[in-house]
Design an enzyme around this catalytic site. Structure first.
Site, PDB file in Angstrom:
ATOM      1  N   TYR A 104      86.679  27.734  73.233  1.00 13.82           N
ATOM      2  CA  TYR A 104      86.227  27.627  71.836  1.00 13.82           C
ATOM      3  C   TYR A 104      84.933  26.823  71.739  1.00 13.82           C
ATOM      4  O   TYR A 104      84.090  27.112  70.889  1.00 13.82           O
ATOM      5  CB  TYR A 104      87.338  27.054  70.937  1.00 13.82           C
ATOM      6  CG  TYR A 104      88.303  28.142  70.527  1.00 13.82           C
ATOM      7  CD1 TYR A 104      88.016  28.989  69.451  1.00 13.82           C
ATOM      8  CD2 TYR A 104      89.464  28.382  71.244  1.00 13.82           C
ATOM      9  CE1 TYR A 104      88.865  30.009  69.108  1.00 13.82           C
ATOM     10  CE2 TYR A 104      90.324  29.411  70.904  1.00 13.82           C
ATOM     11  CZ  TYR A 104      90.022  30.226  69.826  1.00 13.82           C
ATOM     12  OH  TYR A 104      90.848  31.252  69.487  1.00 13.82           O
ATOM     13  N   ARG A 163      82.263  29.273  72.428  1.00 12.31           N
ATOM     14  CA  ARG A 163      82.023  30.159  71.284  1.00 12.31           C
ATOM     15  C   ARG A 163      81.344  29.406  70.133  1.00 12.31           C
ATOM     16  O   ARG A 163      80.501  29.963  69.423  1.00 12.31           O
ATOM     17  CB  ARG A 163      83.343  30.771  70.806  1.00 12.31           C
ATOM     18  CG  ARG A 163      83.857  31.850  71.766  1.00 12.31           C
ATOM     19  CD  ARG A 163      85.162  32.441  71.287  1.00 12.31           C
ATOM     20  NE  ARG A 163      85.063  33.012  69.950  1.00 12.31           N
ATOM     21  CZ  ARG A 163      86.118  33.260  69.171  1.00 12.31           C
ATOM     22  NH1 ARG A 163      87.324  32.976  69.584  1.00 12.31           N
ATOM     23  NH2 ARG A 163      85.964  33.787  67.976  1.00 12.31           N
ATOM     24  N   HIS A 189      91.106  34.059  59.132  1.00  6.80           N
ATOM     25  CA  HIS A 189      91.435  33.556  60.468  1.00  6.80           C
ATOM     26  C   HIS A 189      90.869  32.162  60.729  1.00  6.80           C
ATOM     27  O   HIS A 189      90.744  31.747  61.871  1.00  6.80           O
ATOM     28  CB  HIS A 189      90.939  34.541  61.542  1.00  6.80           C
ATOM     29  CG  HIS A 189      91.695  35.837  61.553  1.00  6.80           C
ATOM     30  ND1 HIS A 189      91.281  36.953  62.253  1.00  6.80           N
ATOM     31  CD2 HIS A 189      92.855  36.200  60.940  1.00  6.80           C
ATOM     32  CE1 HIS A 189      92.158  37.944  62.066  1.00  6.80           C
ATOM     33  NE2 HIS A 189      93.109  37.517  61.271  1.00  6.80           N
ATOM     34  N   SER A 193      87.865  46.857  63.629  1.00  4.49           N
ATOM     35  CA  SER A 193      88.573  47.987  64.228  1.00  4.49           C
ATOM     36  C   SER A 193      89.863  48.298  63.481  1.00  4.49           C
ATOM     37  O   SER A 193      90.482  49.331  63.713  1.00  4.49           O
ATOM     38  CB  SER A 193      88.881  47.679  65.692  1.00  4.49           C
ATOM     39  OG  SER A 193      89.633  46.482  65.774  1.00  4.49           O
ATOM     40  N   ASN A 236      81.838  51.314  60.557  1.00  7.71           N
ATOM     41  CA  ASN A 236      81.783  50.671  61.875  1.00  7.71           C
ATOM     42  C   ASN A 236      81.201  51.649  62.881  1.00  7.71           C
ATOM     43  O   ASN A 236      80.632  52.672  62.487  1.00  7.71           O
ATOM     44  CB  ASN A 236      83.157  50.107  62.289  1.00  7.71           C
ATOM     45  CG  ASN A 236      84.210  51.174  62.423  1.00  7.71           C
ATOM     46  OD1 ASN A 236      83.959  52.250  62.974  1.00  7.71           O
ATOM     47  ND2 ASN A 236      85.407  50.909  61.928  1.00  7.71           N
TER      48      ASN A 236
HETATM   49  P1  OAD Z   1      87.081  44.241  66.948  1.00  4.05           P
HETATM   50  O1  OAD Z   1      86.342  43.802  68.164  1.00  4.05           O
HETATM   51  O2  OAD Z   1      88.500  44.678  67.102  1.00  4.05           O
HETATM   52  O3  OAD Z   1      86.302  45.462  66.274  1.00  4.05           O
HETATM   53  C1  OAD Z   1      84.919  45.431  66.097  1.00  4.05           C
HETATM   54  C2  OAD Z   1      84.532  46.608  65.223  1.00  4.05           C
HETATM   55  O4  OAD Z   1      83.192  46.460  64.866  1.00  4.05           O
HETATM   56  C3  OAD Z   1      84.671  47.978  65.897  1.00  4.05           C
HETATM   57  O5  OAD Z   1      85.245  48.877  64.960  1.00  4.05           O
HETATM   58  C4  OAD Z   1      83.215  48.376  66.191  1.00  4.05           C
HETATM   59  O6  OAD Z   1      82.996  49.779  66.102  1.00  4.05           O
HETATM   60  C5  OAD Z   1      82.511  47.685  65.060  1.00  4.05           C
HETATM   61  N1  OAD Z   1      81.111  47.349  65.321  1.00  4.05           N
HETATM   62  C6  OAD Z   1      80.530  46.873  66.457  1.00  4.05           C
HETATM   63  N2  OAD Z   1      79.227  46.633  66.254  1.00  4.05           N
HETATM   64  C7  OAD Z   1      78.984  46.948  64.958  1.00  4.05           C
HETATM   65  C8  OAD Z   1      77.825  46.916  64.131  1.00  4.05           C
HETATM   66  N3  OAD Z   1      76.638  46.505  64.585  1.00  4.05           N
HETATM   67  N4  OAD Z   1      77.956  47.319  62.836  1.00  4.05           N
HETATM   68  C9  OAD Z   1      79.142  47.752  62.356  1.00  4.05           C
HETATM   69  N5  OAD Z   1      80.254  47.813  63.084  1.00  4.05           N
HETATM   70  C10 OAD Z   1      80.176  47.405  64.364  1.00  4.05           C
HETATM   71  O7  OAD Z   1      86.937  43.068  65.877  1.00  4.05           O
HETATM   72  P2  OAD Z   1      87.836  42.743  64.605  1.00  4.05           P
HETATM   73  O8  OAD Z   1      88.284  43.997  63.938  1.00  4.05           O
HETATM   74  O9  OAD Z   1      87.098  41.752  63.805  1.00  4.05           O
HETATM   75  O10 OAD Z   1      91.570  37.715  65.666  1.00  4.05           O
HETATM   76  O11 OAD Z   1      89.084  42.048  65.280  1.00  4.05           O
HETATM   77  C11 OAD Z   1      90.090  41.561  64.446  1.00  4.05           C
HETATM   78  C12 OAD Z   1      90.704  40.300  65.015  1.00  4.05           C
HETATM   79  O12 OAD Z   1      91.101  40.529  66.374  1.00  4.05           O
HETATM   80  C13 OAD Z   1      89.742  39.146  65.136  1.00  4.05           C
HETATM   81  O13 OAD Z   1      89.616  38.422  63.951  1.00  4.05           O
HETATM   82  C14 OAD Z   1      90.383  38.314  66.205  1.00  4.05           C
HETATM   83  C15 OAD Z   1      90.692  39.407  67.185  1.00  4.05           C
HETATM   84  O14 OAD Z   1      91.652  39.179  68.098  1.00  4.05           O
HETATM   85  C16 OAD Z   1      92.031  36.569  66.162  1.00  4.05           C
HETATM   86  O15 OAD Z   1      91.454  35.950  67.040  1.00  4.05           O
HETATM   87  C17 OAD Z   1      93.296  36.102  65.527  1.00  4.05           C
END
Ligand code: OAD
Length: 246
Positions: free
Chosen positions: A67, A70, A119, A190, A214
């Site tokens: 962390y 990050r 989160h 995602s 996305n």
């Molecule tokens: P993900 O890494 O699961 O998904 C990222 C999404 O962003 C995907 O759908 C990509 O297609 C899209 N993407 C990537 N670059 C992009 C861009 N320039 N413009 C638009 N879209 C783009 O991330 P999250 O959905 O945020 O939780 O993940 C959800 C949670 O899972 C996070 O908050 C975290 C993780 O584990 C915890 O840590 C509790």
């Protein structure tokens, strides 16, 4: 960039827009997403080893240092045009509810007034036993994580780990927004992690128009559901300009 005129009209007339953001919104600021195949953080690290209470019990130093790394990334990142467009949206729409799964604080730095952080926030530290936010502690390179100045327990980042509950007030506010908005934008997520993943569906069921933006949307869609494969740093400013030119 060509944007569906139906979606632009919904935005122009919306009284309440809810926006759910995920890691993709910060990708163009240089912060890796979690699941993108080449660059995603979970491609290199496993959530079980780093983002769970068990991981912290097993190896608190490793989790703290991950962390810290990050936090450093985030400190050097700057909001991108996608964050800025969402902040600007507040000047055009009577009510905006910005809900984020991101812990990087970039929405606030872009000027969004009150994002709901589902989160937590990586910039805050809490006592792992008392749960209270701690602002100052004695730094020691040999004893990591640092200790709570009150009770001596380890400090931890104020983020939600796998297996932990989301902050109840934040979740309730997100739920309410999904059910009362005219337009729901799901951006850069995602949609694999609950309960945030359910919010767009909830909005659709409650009668809102929903746009999923996305880089990996695959479902065919028709109004009131729109799916757009585009980077948010390009799409969101283009959507704003289409709705409010000049
Ligand atoms: P993900 O890494 O699961 O998904 C990222 C999404 O962003 C995907 O759908 C990509 O297609 C899209 N993407 C990537 N670059 C992009 C861009 N320039 N413009 C638009 N879209 C783009 O991330 P999250 O959905 O945020 O939780 O993940 C959800 C949670 O899972 C996070 O908050 C975290 C993780 O584990 C915890 O840590 C509790």
């Amino acid at each position: 960039m060509e944007i569906d005129t139906g979606l632009v009209e919904v935005l122009q007339h919306a009284r309440h827009v809810a926006v759910l953001t995920g890691a993709g919104v910060s990708a163009e600021s240089g912060i890796p997403t979690f699941r993108d195949a080449q660059t995603g953080m979970w491609a290199r690290f496993s959530p079980e080893d780093l983002a769970s209470p068990e991981a912290f019990r097993r190896n608190p130093q490793l989790v703290w240092e991950w962390y810290a790394w990050r936090r450093e990334l985030v400190a050097h990142a700057v909001p991108n045009p996608g964050h800025l467009a969402l902040a600007e949206l507040e000047r055009h729409v009577p009510r905006i509810t910005l809900i984020t799964q991101n812990v990087d604080g970039l929405h606030q730095r872009a000027g969004s007034s009150a994002p709901i952080e589902l989160h937590g926030n990586i910039g805050r530290v809490t006592c792992s036993v008392e749960g209270t936010v701690v602002d100052r502690w004695a730094a020691s390179a040999d004893d990591l994580p640092p200790r709570c100045p009150r009770c001596g327990a380890y400090l931890r980042p104020d983020v939600v780990w796998f297996g932990e509950l989301l902050p109840a007030a934040a979740l309730a506010a997100a739920w309410e927004a999904a059910q009362s908005c005219d337009l729901f934008l799901s951006v850069g997520t995602s949609g694999l992690v609950e309960p945030a993943a359910s919010l767009p569906r909830l909005a659709l069921q409650a009668g809102a128009t929903v746009a999923v933006i996305n880089l990996d949307v695959t479902t065919a869609a028709r109004p009131p559901l729109y799916t757009i494969n585009a980077p948010s740093g390009v799409l969101l400013p283009a959507l704003l300009r289409a709705a409010w030119p000049g």
